[in-house]
Design a protein around this motif. Sequence first.
Motif, PDB file in Angstrom:
ATOM      1  N   TRP A 187       0.796  -1.221   0.000  1.00 23.45           N
ATOM      2  CA  TRP A 187       0.000   0.000   0.000  1.00 23.45           C
ATOM      3  C   TRP A 187       0.831   1.274   0.000  1.00 23.45           C
ATOM      4  O   TRP A 187       0.429   2.275  -0.594  1.00 23.45           O
ATOM      5  CB  TRP A 187      -0.916   0.015   1.232  1.00 23.45           C
ATOM      6  N   PHE A 188       1.978   1.245   0.695  1.00 20.15           N
ATOM      7  CA  PHE A 188       2.688   2.496   0.946  1.00 20.15           C
ATOM      8  C   PHE A 188       4.163   2.463   0.564  1.00 20.15           C
ATOM      9  O   PHE A 188       4.836   3.485   0.640  1.00 20.15           O
ATOM     10  CB  PHE A 188       2.569   2.881   2.433  1.00 20.15           C
ATOM     11  N   GLY A 189       4.686   1.317   0.191  1.00 23.83           N
ATOM     12  CA  GLY A 189       6.105   1.208  -0.116  1.00 23.83           C
ATOM     13  C   GLY A 189       6.372   0.961  -1.585  1.00 23.83           C
ATOM     14  O   GLY A 189       5.632   1.409  -2.466  1.00 23.83           O
ATOM     15  N   GLY A 190       7.414   0.196  -1.858  1.00 20.86           N
ATOM     16  CA  GLY A 190       7.810  -0.055  -3.243  1.00 20.86           C
ATOM     17  C   GLY A 190       6.903  -1.003  -3.980  1.00 20.86           C
ATOM     18  O   GLY A 190       7.067  -1.196  -5.193  1.00 20.86           O
ATOM     19  N   GLY A 191       5.915  -1.597  -3.285  1.00 16.17           N
ATOM     20  CA  GLY A 191       5.050  -2.583  -3.935  1.00 16.17           C
ATOM     21  C   GLY A 191       3.751  -2.054  -4.488  1.00 16.17           C
ATOM     22  O   GLY A 191       2.888  -2.846  -4.893  1.00 16.17           O
ATOM     23  N   ILE A 192       3.590  -0.736  -4.539  1.00 10.05           N
ATOM     24  CA  ILE A 192       2.294  -0.182  -4.935  1.00 10.05           C
ATOM     25  C   ILE A 192       1.938  -0.496  -6.393  1.00 10.05           C
ATOM     26  O   ILE A 192       0.761  -0.470  -6.752  1.00 10.05           O
ATOM     27  CB  ILE A 192       2.235   1.351  -4.699  1.00 10.05           C
ATOM     28  N   ASN A 193       2.915  -0.814  -7.201  1.00  9.94           N
ATOM     29  CA  ASN A 193       2.632  -1.110  -8.619  1.00  9.94           C
ATOM     30  C   ASN A 193       2.610  -2.608  -8.911  1.00  9.94           C
ATOM     31  O   ASN A 193       2.560  -3.003 -10.079  1.00  9.94           O
ATOM     32  CB  ASN A 193       3.679  -0.437  -9.509  1.00  9.94           C
ATOM     33  N   PHE A 194       2.626  -3.439  -7.867  1.00 14.57           N
ATOM     34  CA  PHE A 194       2.649  -4.889  -8.064  1.00 14.57           C
ATOM     35  C   PHE A 194       1.390  -5.522  -7.495  1.00 14.57           C
ATOM     36  O   PHE A 194       0.895  -5.120  -6.438  1.00 14.57           O
ATOM     37  CB  PHE A 194       3.867  -5.511  -7.380  1.00 14.57           C
ATOM     38  N   ARG A 195       0.905  -6.541  -8.185  1.00 15.35           N
ATOM     39  CA  ARG A 195      -0.230  -7.320  -7.681  1.00 15.35           C
ATOM     40  C   ARG A 195       0.226  -8.610  -7.015  1.00 15.35           C
ATOM     41  O   ARG A 195      -0.547  -9.256  -6.311  1.00 15.35           O
ATOM     42  CB  ARG A 195      -1.201  -7.654  -8.815  1.00 15.35           C
ATOM     43  N   ASN A 196       1.480  -8.982  -7.232  1.00  7.19           N
ATOM     44  CA  ASN A 196       2.028 -10.225  -6.684  1.00  7.19           C
ATOM     45  C   ASN A 196       3.404  -9.939  -6.101  1.00  7.19           C
ATOM     46  O   ASN A 196       4.351  -9.661  -6.847  1.00  7.19           O
ATOM     47  CB  ASN A 196       2.145 -11.290  -7.782  1.00  7.19           C
ATOM     48  N   LEU A 197       3.519  -9.986  -4.796  1.00 13.03           N
ATOM     49  CA  LEU A 197       4.802  -9.674  -4.168  1.00 13.03           C
ATOM     50  C   LEU A 197       4.969 -10.500  -2.898  1.00 13.03           C
ATOM     51  O   LEU A 197       4.010 -11.045  -2.352  1.00 13.03           O
ATOM     52  CB  LEU A 197       4.920  -8.182  -3.870  1.00 13.03           C
ATOM     53  N   VAL A 198       6.208 -10.554  -2.436  1.00 17.28           N
ATOM     54  CA  VAL A 198       6.540 -11.229  -1.182  1.00 17.28           C
ATOM     55  C   VAL A 198       7.418 -10.290  -0.360  1.00 17.28           C
ATOM     56  O   VAL A 198       8.377  -9.714  -0.883  1.00 17.28           O
ATOM     57  CB  VAL A 198       7.282 -12.558  -1.425  1.00 17.28           C
ATOM     58  N   TYR A 199       7.069 -10.131   0.919  1.00 21.15           N
ATOM     59  CA  TYR A 199       7.910  -9.375   1.852  1.00 21.15           C
ATOM     60  C   TYR A 199       8.572 -10.383   2.773  1.00 21.15           C
ATOM     61  O   TYR A 199       7.893 -11.198   3.417  1.00 21.15           O
ATOM     62  CB  TYR A 199       7.076  -8.386   2.663  1.00 21.15           C
ATOM     63  N   VAL A 200       9.902 -10.347   2.845  1.00 22.51           N
ATOM     64  CA  VAL A 200      10.658 -11.262   3.702  1.00 22.51           C
ATOM     65  C   VAL A 200      11.183 -10.477   4.897  1.00 22.51           C
ATOM     66  O   VAL A 200      11.973  -9.547   4.742  1.00 22.51           O
ATOM     67  CB  VAL A 200      11.813 -11.923   2.929  1.00 22.51           C
ATOM     68  N   ASN A 201      10.720 -10.863   6.079  1.00 21.00           N
ATOM     69  CA  ASN A 201      11.110 -10.191   7.314  1.00 21.00           C
ATOM     70  C   ASN A 201      12.280 -10.932   7.951  1.00 21.00           C
ATOM     71  O   ASN A 201      12.168 -12.102   8.326  1.00 21.00           O
ATOM     72  CB  ASN A 201       9.924 -10.164   8.283  1.00 21.00           C
ATOM     73  N   LEU A 202      13.421 -10.243   8.061  1.00 24.59           N
ATOM     74  CA  LEU A 202      14.632 -10.819   8.652  1.00 24.59           C
ATOM     75  C   LEU A 202      14.905 -10.109   9.966  1.00 24.59           C
ATOM     76  O   LEU A 202      15.389  -8.983   9.996  1.00 24.59           O
ATOM     77  CB  LEU A 202      15.825 -10.654   7.700  1.00 24.59           C
ATOM     78  N   GLY A 203      14.574 -10.762  11.066  1.00 26.41           N
ATOM     79  CA  GLY A 203      14.764 -10.160  12.374  1.00 26.41           C
ATOM     80  C   GLY A 203      15.040 -11.227  13.409  1.00 26.41           C
ATOM     81  O   GLY A 203      15.771 -12.178  13.160  1.00 26.41           O
ATOM     82  N   GLU A 204      14.444 -11.087  14.587  1.00 28.82           N
ATOM     83  CA  GLU A 204      14.565 -12.134  15.599  1.00 28.82           C
ATOM     84  C   GLU A 204      14.055 -13.452  15.028  1.00 28.82           C
ATOM     85  O   GLU A 204      14.623 -14.516  15.252  1.00 28.82           O
ATOM     86  CB  GLU A 204      13.775 -11.749  16.848  1.00 28.82           C
ATOM     87  N   GLY A 205      12.937 -13.363  14.320  1.00 28.10           N
ATOM     88  CA  GLY A 205      12.424 -14.487  13.559  1.00 28.10           C
ATOM     89  C   GLY A 205      12.528 -14.187  12.081  1.00 28.10           C
ATOM     90  O   GLY A 205      12.864 -13.066  11.678  1.00 28.10           O
ATOM     91  N   ILE A 206      12.233 -15.184  11.263  1.00 30.18           N
ATOM     92  CA  ILE A 206      12.243 -15.008   9.810  1.00 30.18           C
ATOM     93  C   ILE A 206      10.924 -15.523   9.278  1.00 30.18           C
ATOM     94  O   ILE A 206      10.516 -16.653   9.572  1.00 30.18           O
ATOM     95  CB  ILE A 206      13.418 -15.760   9.157  1.00 30.18           C
ATOM     96  N   SER A 207      10.245 -14.682   8.516  1.00 27.58           N
ATOM     97  CA  SER A 207       8.945 -15.073   7.961  1.00 27.58           C
ATOM     98  C   SER A 207       8.680 -14.259   6.708  1.00 27.58           C
ATOM     99  O   SER A 207       9.429 -13.339   6.376  1.00 27.58           O
ATOM    100  CB  SER A 207       7.830 -14.859   8.992  1.00 27.58           C
ATOM    101  N   ALA A 208       7.616 -14.615   6.024  1.00 23.48           N
ATOM    102  CA  ALA A 208       7.280 -13.933   4.772  1.00 23.48           C
ATOM    103  C   ALA A 208       5.789 -13.637   4.719  1.00 23.48           C
ATOM    104  O   ALA A 208       4.967 -14.408   5.223  1.00 23.48           O
ATOM    105  CB  ALA A 208       7.683 -14.789   3.568  1.00 23.48           C
ATOM    106  N   GLY A 209       5.475 -12.511   4.116  1.00 16.56           N
ATOM    107  CA  GLY A 209       4.093 -12.179   3.793  1.00 16.56           C
ATOM    108  C   GLY A 209       3.948 -12.231   2.287  1.00 16.56           C
ATOM    109  O   GLY A 209       4.726 -11.621   1.554  1.00 16.56           O
ATOM    110  N   VAL A 210       2.970 -12.987   1.808  1.00 17.72           N
ATOM    111  CA  VAL A 210       2.786 -13.212   0.371  1.00 17.72           C
ATOM    112  C   VAL A 210       1.487 -12.565  -0.081  1.00 17.72           C
ATOM    113  O   VAL A 210       0.428 -12.812   0.497  1.00 17.72           O
ATOM    114  CB  VAL A 210       2.757 -14.719   0.052  1.00 17.72           C
ATOM    115  N   ILE A 211       1.588 -11.722  -1.107  1.00 16.90           N
ATOM    116  CA  ILE A 211       0.404 -11.140  -1.740  1.00 16.90           C
ATOM    117  C   ILE A 211       0.335 -11.675  -3.150  1.00 16.90           C
ATOM    118  O   ILE A 211       1.279 -11.532  -3.932  1.00 16.90           O
ATOM    119  CB  ILE A 211       0.462  -9.610  -1.729  1.00 16.90           C
TER     120      ILE A 211
END
Length: 404
Positions: A187-211
Amino acid sequence: MTVLNIIKENELVSRQQLAQLTGLTPPAITGIIRELLEMGFVMEVGLGTSQGGRKPMKLKFNAKAGYVIGVEITSHETVLVIADLENAPIHSITLDLNMTEPDIGIPQLIEALGQVLYSEENRNKNFLGIGIAFPGLLSAREGIVKRSINLGPNWRQFPLKETLKNEMKLPIFIESNAKSSALAEWWFGGGINFRNLVYVNLGEGISAGVISADRVIQGAQGHAGEIGHSFMMENGPLCNCGNRGCLEAICGIPALLRKANDELAMINPQDPLKIVWEQNGKIGIEDILKSAKSEGSYSWELLQQVGKYVGLAIANVVNMYNPEAIFIGGKLGAVAETFINPIKDMVNNHSFPEVAKSVQIKISDLGVHSGVIGSCALALRELLHYDSTVLEDYQLMLKENPRK
């Protein structure tokens, strides 16, 4: 909700245009706009150009008509943000809360939220809801924490939504950190022009959000995206989930700190991380991130290994979901330029060539607090884009339990 969103997405629009866009009759539009004006969500801002009759009154979305609070929870740091209805942040607080024990951390969170809601500067704001980005396995719609591997064993079947809703008298929306971050990126970052994206969170844990196709992928039980527990190494280090060789047990922040502290005694005395270790007797993740910028240093080499393992996990994600873009974020994302090349190499070498060529691998520009931005977006999505009964429930809740 349809009418409100059309007004929100257009700078200025008239009642006549709304009737044309929605297919509703002019009397129906007039009634809806009357309600939205009374609620404060819409403003009349002047006359438009006449097409032969009376000049039409133009309508505009009022982003200051309501506010949401976004919360991102990690084991020892909780961030609160107040945002208006366009997710423009107006206030941010970082709290040192120990959330490993829900019976201790949640009352402290409730107290902090109360201080924000009832402060002098916020007393007259119309708060509509609270979004929570939470690190764990959730039943998101019910708001139950089934388990949180990184927060600790006491987070089992905890009714987080019900607990907060009863105390705060506001609608509560809960989602995992990675899915919230994916929503923020979309909605607000670099993915506003994509309908299919993955955000990979690298922190204490590691997980992904898939759109995928404009939808956040949940899975049968809402646990989709747990790439941190992808198998990476036979007889590898023990993971908090109980298995061995998980990506998170190799590349999560606690794993990196354990590895560094075990190996620092044997490395070059001139290494920047070794110098900090000898001076302080210990090192933290900030020390690793700072010294990783020196190519060839121990920290730089450590993150090259992170890039290879994370890249292999992302290659599997690319093969499964065929996204247009992958965004690397979280705390390690702050130095992702250090290990982005190993990630790209692994994706190119272990994904279908046609798929690998079509995906863009990017570093998120939302910073370390993408989760709290996403928690605000989560609340706004639920309030303004999906279920209109949320606002009806909110109005009923205020009548039954008015906030002073």
